[in-house]
Design a protein around this motif. Structure first.
Motif, mmCIF file in Angstrom:
data_model
loop_
_atom_site.group_PDB
_atom_site.id
_atom_site.type_symbol
_atom_site.label_atom_id
_atom_site.label_comp_id
_atom_site.label_asym_id
_atom_site.label_seq_id
_atom_site.Cartn_x
_atom_site.Cartn_y
_atom_site.Cartn_z
ATOM 1 N N THR A 1 -44.963 -84.139 54.504
ATOM 2 C CA THR A 1 -45.956 -83.198 53.948
ATOM 3 C C THR A 1 -45.335 -81.827 53.662
ATOM 4 O O THR A 1 -45.895 -81.065 52.878
ATOM 5 C CB THR A 1 -47.167 -83.042 54.888
ATOM 6 N N ALA B 1 -35.752 -67.459 66.963
ATOM 7 C CA ALA B 1 -35.749 -67.016 68.370
ATOM 8 C C ALA B 1 -35.399 -68.163 69.308
ATOM 9 O O ALA B 1 -35.774 -69.306 69.070
ATOM 10 C CB ALA B 1 -37.127 -66.468 68.723
ATOM 11 N N LEU C 1 -35.761 -74.008 71.147
ATOM 12 C CA LEU C 1 -36.158 -72.768 71.839
ATOM 13 C C LEU C 1 -35.388 -72.544 73.143
ATOM 14 O O LEU C 1 -35.534 -71.499 73.769
ATOM 15 C CB LEU C 1 -37.661 -72.798 72.151
ATOM 16 N N HIS D 1 -58.623 -74.113 63.535
ATOM 17 C CA HIS D 1 -59.428 -73.180 64.339
ATOM 18 C C HIS D 1 -59.018 -73.204 65.804
ATOM 19 O O HIS D 1 -59.174 -72.222 66.525
ATOM 20 C CB HIS D 1 -60.944 -73.410 64.136
ATOM 21 N N GLY E 1 -38.877 -68.707 59.152
ATOM 22 C CA GLY E 1 -39.226 -69.687 58.118
ATOM 23 C C GLY E 1 -39.974 -69.038 56.975
ATOM 24 O O GLY E 1 -40.185 -67.825 56.951
ATOM 25 N N SER F 1 -50.633 -69.615 61.814
ATOM 26 C CA SER F 1 -52.032 -69.262 62.092
ATOM 27 C C SER F 1 -52.213 -68.797 63.538
ATOM 28 O O SER F 1 -52.933 -67.822 63.798
ATOM 29 C CB SER F 1 -52.944 -70.456 61.813
#
Ligand code: FAD
Length: 473
Positions: free
Chosen positions: A159, A115, A268, A311, A36, A14
């Motif tokens: 989850t 990456a 990373l 959000h 992914g 998102s």
């Protein structure tokens, strides 16, 4: 020769996708990297499938009250776990598929590789390196299984795996009673899984106000089994997995782990950037610009550990992308904080939490609301429960924050957050209409209590006088 881009975004979740929407306003020379499954955590394994399950669970739960309504015969209704999970997955596929469909317009910019940083402008993608003037880290977060529990992995569901279950276990321990733990734990309990939730403290759904924490804990304890204490896995038994909390021990088929998620930072190679880390090992970054140190590197979404909600991830994506593209780095204000837990009743925090008010030493007065006796809540079976604590500044009663557990709490939390965003005084809030009979009416009690404590008295009556029309009787 490495390819050169203006912006590289790592992560097509998102935050990354919102960043992409902002980046294309400034440049076409960008790349979005993700190795992914596409479709975002929210749509695949987060917000959306969890709410699809909760919708079923809440509706089925009402059957338990139907006799009281005068509707008989519902006792024979049986939840079919296989069908329920299949529907949840079908909805999940639609939502995630929709995201992937939207990406089809720019798939030529998407590189399906992992990456790793080489330096602040260079990324190693395995079989190639690329260079970018700015890089946005939007790698999200992942469920985390503590090391001592790894030997029991076959019994543990997180989850990321949960929504793939073809059917549901008969017995489950849900470790953690935060947002995800109470949402899924209550839903599973409501559709007939024998759930015992485990929490270290008497709290639920992210609440921080001790009075509400206690209330919520007692409320949920009446509906489902909750064990208090640090969760323990004691070992395999002939019939399943022995777990414990405090002095309690019991055996379950599966454990659903909801004890927290971790930012995806490990692979990373941030070490090569020589950046400062905080006491939790997180890169130090500016919360308003999302820039890491003085580097052309920005960190957006769950991975920055600020607010792991959708959000906020989306806003972060916009801020990071704007700053990644602009010639200078601009700080942005955050919206009024808003966090909702889709338990039943909903739990929500709008504005500052109680914990934040205390930590920041902010002077405030408190008004309380209750839904236990409210007429409208009592009509809706099983809904007559809930409390709110609303915090206001002591001068004019402008709202600072609120914590609540209430029927339709998701909507009231928005209402309160918007009143905070508009910086309304208590007088202005009470000048707004409150329909009858609605759950919002309960908030009036809290507002009237605040009115009695603030320094600037409210006019009586509160109704605004029409100018220039007063005349003798
Ligand atoms: C069960 C559950 C319920 C939730 N419910 C809600 C809710 O109701 N409301 C709400 O607001 N929020 C909810 N959330 C939280 C919300 O889903 C997240 O805040 C949001 O999805 C975070 O988006 P993101 O872009 O930061 O991460 P993600 O969407 O996870 O995106 C990260 C991406 O980065 C990729 N990636 C990672 N590392 C690399 C790398 N090195 N190279 C390339 N790619 C990489 C991953 O493959 C992934 O696609 C829920 C979460 C869960 C788990």
């Amino acid at each position: 020769m490495s390819k050169e881009y203006d912006v590289a975004i790592i992560g097509a979740g998102s935050a990354g996708l919102t960043a992409q929407e902002e980046v294309i306003k400034h440049t076409d020379n960008y790349v979005l990297i993700d190795d992914g499954p596409l479709g975002t955590t929210c749509a695949r394994v987060g917000c959306m499938p969890s709410k699809a399950l909760i919708a079923v669970a809440d509706d089925f739960h009402k059957c338990g009250f139907f006799d009281e309504y005068g509707i008989s015969g519902t006792q024979g209704l049986v939840p079919d776990h296989k069908k329920i999970m299949a529907r949840v997955r079908a909805m999940r596929d639609e939502f995630a598929g929709g995201v992937i469909q939207e990406m089809s317009g720019f798939m030529d910019k998407v590189i399906r590789k992992r990456a790793r940083f080489i330096d602040a402008n260079t990324l190693d993608l395995g079989d190639e390196t690329i260079r970018a003037k700015s890089i946005i880290i939007a790698t999200g977060s992942k469920p985390f299984i503590p090391e001592p529990w790894l030997p029991f992995k076959e019994f543990i569901i997180d989850t990321d795996q949960f929504f793939e279950l073809e059917t549901l276990p008969r017995t489950m321990a849900v470790f953690g009673l935060g947002v995800i733990g109470i949402e899924l734990g209550q839903a599973l309990h409501r559709i007939g899984v024998d759930v015992t939730a485990v929490t270290r403290r008497k709290t639920a759904g992210g609440l921080t106000d001790p009075k509400l924490e206690e209330y919520a804990f007692e409320h949920f304890s009446k509906e489902m089994k909750i064990a208090l204490g640090p969760a323990e896995i004691l070992g395999k038994t002939e019939t399943g997995l022995e777990v414990g909390a405090g002095s309690k021990r019991w055996t379950v088929d599966r454990v659903l782990i909801a004890t927290g998620r971790r930012p995806v930072l490990k692979d990373l190679n941030l070490e090569c950037l020589n950046i400062d880390l905080d006491d939790k090992g997180m890169p130090v970054f500016d919360r308003q610009t999302l820039q890491i140190g003085n580097l052309p590197v920005f960190i957006a979404g769950d991975v920055n550990g600020l607010k792991p909600i959708l959000h906020e991830a989306a806003d972060d994506g916009t801020i990071a992308a704007y700053n990644a593209c602009a010639g200078s780095v601009t700080p942005f204000k955050k919206r009024v904080p808003l966090q909702i837990t889709f338990s039943s009743p909903d739990i929500a925090i709008a504005g500052l939490s109680h914990k934040a008010l205390i930590q920041q030493g902010i002077d405030h007065v408190v008004g309380e609301a209750s839904w236990e006796e409210l007429g409208r809540a009592r009509m809706m079976l099983g809904k007559a429960a809930g409390r709110a604590r609303i915090y206001a500044e002591p001068q004019k009663g402008r709202l600072l924050g609120a914590e609540l557990m209430a029927p339709a709490g998701e909507h009231m939390a928005h209402l309160l957050a918007w009143a905070m965003g508009a910086n309304l005084t208590l007088k202005e809030i009470l000048g707004m209409p409150f329909y009858h009979p609605v759950p919002e009416e309960a908030l009036l009690d809290a507002f009237f209590q605040i009115a009695e404590q603030i320094q600037e008295p409210l006019p009586s009556p509160i109704l605004e006088k029409a100018e220039g029309r007063s005349h003798g009787k």
